[in-house]
Design a protein around this motif. Structure first.
Motif, PDB file in Angstrom:
ATOM      1  N   PRO A 337       6.620  -6.087  -9.160  1.00 49.90           N
ATOM      2  CA  PRO A 337       6.414  -7.052  -8.078  1.00 49.90           C
ATOM      3  C   PRO A 337       7.736  -7.647  -7.601  1.00 49.90           C
ATOM      4  O   PRO A 337       8.656  -7.881  -8.389  1.00 49.90           O
ATOM      5  CB  PRO A 337       5.531  -8.116  -8.729  1.00 49.90           C
ATOM      6  CG  PRO A 337       4.788  -7.374  -9.795  1.00 49.90           C
ATOM      7  CD  PRO A 337       5.754  -6.366 -10.328  1.00 49.90           C
ATOM      8  N   GLN A 354      -4.205   1.414  -7.749  1.00 50.67           N
ATOM      9  CA  GLN A 354      -5.336   0.573  -8.136  1.00 50.67           C
ATOM     10  C   GLN A 354      -5.181   0.081  -9.572  1.00 50.67           C
ATOM     11  O   GLN A 354      -5.491  -1.076  -9.882  1.00 50.67           O
ATOM     12  CB  GLN A 354      -6.647   1.353  -7.983  1.00 50.67           C
ATOM     13  CG  GLN A 354      -7.905   0.541  -8.258  1.00 50.67           C
ATOM     14  CD  GLN A 354      -8.065  -0.608  -7.269  1.00 50.67           C
ATOM     15  OE1 GLN A 354      -7.765  -0.475  -6.086  1.00 50.67           O
ATOM     16  NE2 GLN A 354      -8.532  -1.760  -7.761  1.00 50.67           N
ATOM     17  N   LEU A 356      -2.495  -0.616 -11.138  1.00 54.25           N
ATOM     18  CA  LEU A 356      -1.480  -1.658 -11.217  1.00 54.25           C
ATOM     19  C   LEU A 356      -2.022  -3.030 -10.818  1.00 54.25           C
ATOM     20  O   LEU A 356      -1.386  -4.050 -11.116  1.00 54.25           O
ATOM     21  CB  LEU A 356      -0.286  -1.288 -10.321  1.00 54.25           C
ATOM     22  CG  LEU A 356       0.569  -0.122 -10.825  1.00 54.25           C
ATOM     23  CD1 LEU A 356       1.590   0.297  -9.774  1.00 54.25           C
ATOM     24  CD2 LEU A 356       1.274  -0.494 -12.131  1.00 54.25           C
ATOM     25  N   ARG A 357      -3.152  -3.080 -10.149  1.00 56.24           N
ATOM     26  CA  ARG A 357      -3.728  -4.372  -9.775  1.00 56.24           C
ATOM     27  C   ARG A 357      -5.051  -4.633 -10.485  1.00 56.24           C
ATOM     28  O   ARG A 357      -5.760  -5.572 -10.139  1.00 56.24           O
ATOM     29  CB  ARG A 357      -3.914  -4.445  -8.257  1.00 56.24           C
ATOM     30  CG  ARG A 357      -4.848  -3.407  -7.683  1.00 56.24           C
ATOM     31  CD  ARG A 357      -5.053  -3.622  -6.195  1.00 56.24           C
ATOM     32  NE  ARG A 357      -3.817  -3.584  -5.452  1.00 56.24           N
ATOM     33  CZ  ARG A 357      -3.705  -3.844  -4.150  1.00 56.24           C
ATOM     34  NH1 ARG A 357      -4.786  -4.146  -3.453  1.00 56.24           N
ATOM     35  NH2 ARG A 357      -2.535  -3.788  -3.534  1.00 56.24           N
ATOM     36  N   SER A 358      -5.398  -3.792 -11.467  1.00 57.37           N
ATOM     37  CA  SER A 358      -6.651  -3.948 -12.204  1.00 57.37           C
ATOM     38  C   SER A 358      -6.370  -4.331 -13.653  1.00 57.37           C
ATOM     39  O   SER A 358      -5.288  -4.062 -14.192  1.00 57.37           O
ATOM     40  CB  SER A 358      -7.455  -2.648 -12.176  1.00 57.37           C
ATOM     41  OG  SER A 358      -7.713  -2.236 -10.850  1.00 57.37           O
ATOM     42  N   ASP A 386       2.961  -0.089  -0.942  1.00 61.26           N
ATOM     43  CA  ASP A 386       3.201  -1.513  -0.733  1.00 61.26           C
ATOM     44  C   ASP A 386       4.660  -1.924  -0.866  1.00 61.26           C
ATOM     45  O   ASP A 386       5.153  -2.761  -0.112  1.00 61.26           O
ATOM     46  CB  ASP A 386       2.366  -2.332  -1.722  1.00 61.26           C
ATOM     47  CG  ASP A 386       0.931  -2.496  -1.246  1.00 61.26           C
ATOM     48  OD1 ASP A 386       0.609  -1.985  -0.164  1.00 61.26           O
ATOM     49  OD2 ASP A 386       0.134  -3.128  -1.967  1.00 61.26           O
ATOM     50  N   GLY A 397      -6.923  -1.251  -1.624  1.00 63.32           N
ATOM     51  CA  GLY A 397      -7.795  -0.980  -2.764  1.00 63.32           C
ATOM     52  C   GLY A 397      -8.383   0.407  -2.732  1.00 63.32           C
ATOM     53  O   GLY A 397      -8.403   1.085  -1.702  1.00 63.32           O
TER      54      GLY A 397
END
Length: 431
Positions: A337, A354, A356-358, A386, A397
């Protein structure tokens, strides 16, 4: 113009047996409709047999239809009919892509592989109904399909989904059960240009080496075509942003290739019989690896020293950490990030984005011998990543529709696919 594709506008009939490497297009003639012409290599042979009925008036249209284009490749000619509205300007703030394996979708009673009798009519009806409901549920802007044998059931799926008037179906016109291929359904306003079904590997493809040291023997792999044609087309969700190039792929499966019909096997069957499964699996792996390299070269040709957005999706028949995917993606770094970067030619896995954000990884699109694996993928270039400095589209997503995989009886009872359906969503940055 409402973008609908009215029936009865024209009926092309194409003889696809002409030699490869000859291309045909169809010129518009204001008085007589369409006439065939040859493009590309010139020679003295006559063109493919193209017969077009006269154009008839339609209240749904306020301008003439665009001409279809026949793309000639190693397996013959393909006719793509783009719906009116293809290439219309659009300013969508979002775009979504779905990969959908249709599980040998064919008309009833047509042979497939070693199945000489094909599907029963009731089973095809169940497959159409289930697939239509799944398409309506996913409702992506771009659907990439694999394992299509006949265009008829796919046309019915799109109609039964209730979305047929808003989407253009990209399917070979001569797809009538004789071969398996990839196809697509695309929101009509986003379609740009003419799709291609590519069978030949790029000219730059070569697998030959004497090794890195003197004791390594020569290796040569003699393969030059995809086992399933790659569908390549372009979409433009927003008129002020670059068009997105889409490749729909279906790589060779992990199932062992049959070798018992090979002359070398028959000549010494006792020698090879006990090793047939291992030899067949190795052959499938080599073929799948070669196909990954060929698509990788296609992606590099599109992205090297450019800001061209690319999406590769489909049944790649291998997992995210496999050698196949590593070749195809070039193993990019997924940045922390607040970091920015990106790679000119690499592809980023929707599964990884996905994850990496779950809080946990529950990604699976296939179950084999009780092992949950991910064979179906959506891969994107840095323009859809991103943390790329050249990001245009933001990843919103990834969804997997896979509940049906946990009940094997549903394949017959409801006509479900044997793969999960994968959808990735993106939104536009800075608009």
């Amino acid at each position: 113009m409402n973008g609908r594709w009215p029936s009865g506008v024209y009926t092309p009939e194409t003889d696809c047996n002409e030699a490869a490497n000859d291309s045909l297009a169809l010129d518009r003639d204001p008085a007589n409709g369409f006439e065939p012409r040859r493009v590309g290599k010139e020679d003295d042979r006559s063109g493919a047999n193209v017969r077009l009925a006269p154009i008839t008036a339609s209240p749904a249209l306020d301008e003439p239809l665009p001409p279809p284009v026949i793309v000639q490749s190693g397996n013959g000619a393909y006719l793509s009919t783009l719906a009116p509205g293809g290439g219309m300007t659009m300013k969508s703030r979002t775009v979504s892509f779905t990969s959908f394996n249709l599980f040998n979708l064919n008309e009833p009673n047509l042979p497939m592989y070693t199945n000489s009798v094909g599907h029963e009519p009731a089973h095809v009806s169940r497959k159409v109904a289930w697939s239509a409901a799944m398409i309506a549920r996913a409702k992506a802007d771009v659907f990439g399909f694999q394992e299509l044998w006949h265009k008829g059931p796919l046309e019915r799926i799109l109609a039964q989904s209730g979305m047929g008037t808003d989407y253009t179906l990209l399917v070979p016109d001569n797809q009538l059960g004789q071969r398996i291929t990839c196809a697509a359904a695309v929101r009509t306003e986003m379609v740009q240009g003419t799709p291609e079904w590519i069978t030949e590997f790029p000219e730059s493809f070569r697998l030959e080496s004497r090794g890195d040291d003197p004791q390594t023997p020569l290796m040569t792999v003699g393969i030059s075509k995809f086992s399933r044609p790659v569908l390549k087309f372009t979409v433009r969700p927003h008129e002020e942003r670059p068009a997105i190039h889409v490749l729909v792929c279906h790589f060779k499966s992990k199932a062992p290739t049959r070798i018992d019909r090979e002359p070398w096997y028959r000549g010494q069957s006792a020698l090879y019989r006990d090793h047939a499964a291992a030899i067949g699996s190795a052959i499938s792996t080599v073929r799948r690896t070669a196909e990954a390299l060929a698509v990788r070269q296609m992606v590099t040709d599109l992205t090297k020293r450019s800001d061209t957005p690319v999406v590769v999706l489909g049944d790649l028949n291998d997992g995210q950490d496999s050698n196949t995917l590593e070749i195809l993606t070039e193993q990019p770094n997924y940045l922390q990030p607040l970091s920015t970067g990106g790679s000119d030619t690499a592809l980023y896995s929707g599964q990884a984005l996905q994850q990496l954000r779950s809080l946990r990884d529950v990604y699976y699109t296939y179950i084999h011998k009780r092992v949950h694996g991910s064979l179906d993928h959506i891969l994107v270039s840095q323009e859809l990543y991103d943390q790329s400095r050249k990001r245009i589209w933001k990843f919103d997503g990834l969804d997997i529709y896979n509940d049906h995989l946990n009940d094997d009886g549903l394949k017959l009872a409801e006509g479900v696919s044997d793969h999960g359906v994968v959808r990735a969503k993106f939104s536009l940055r800075g608009v």
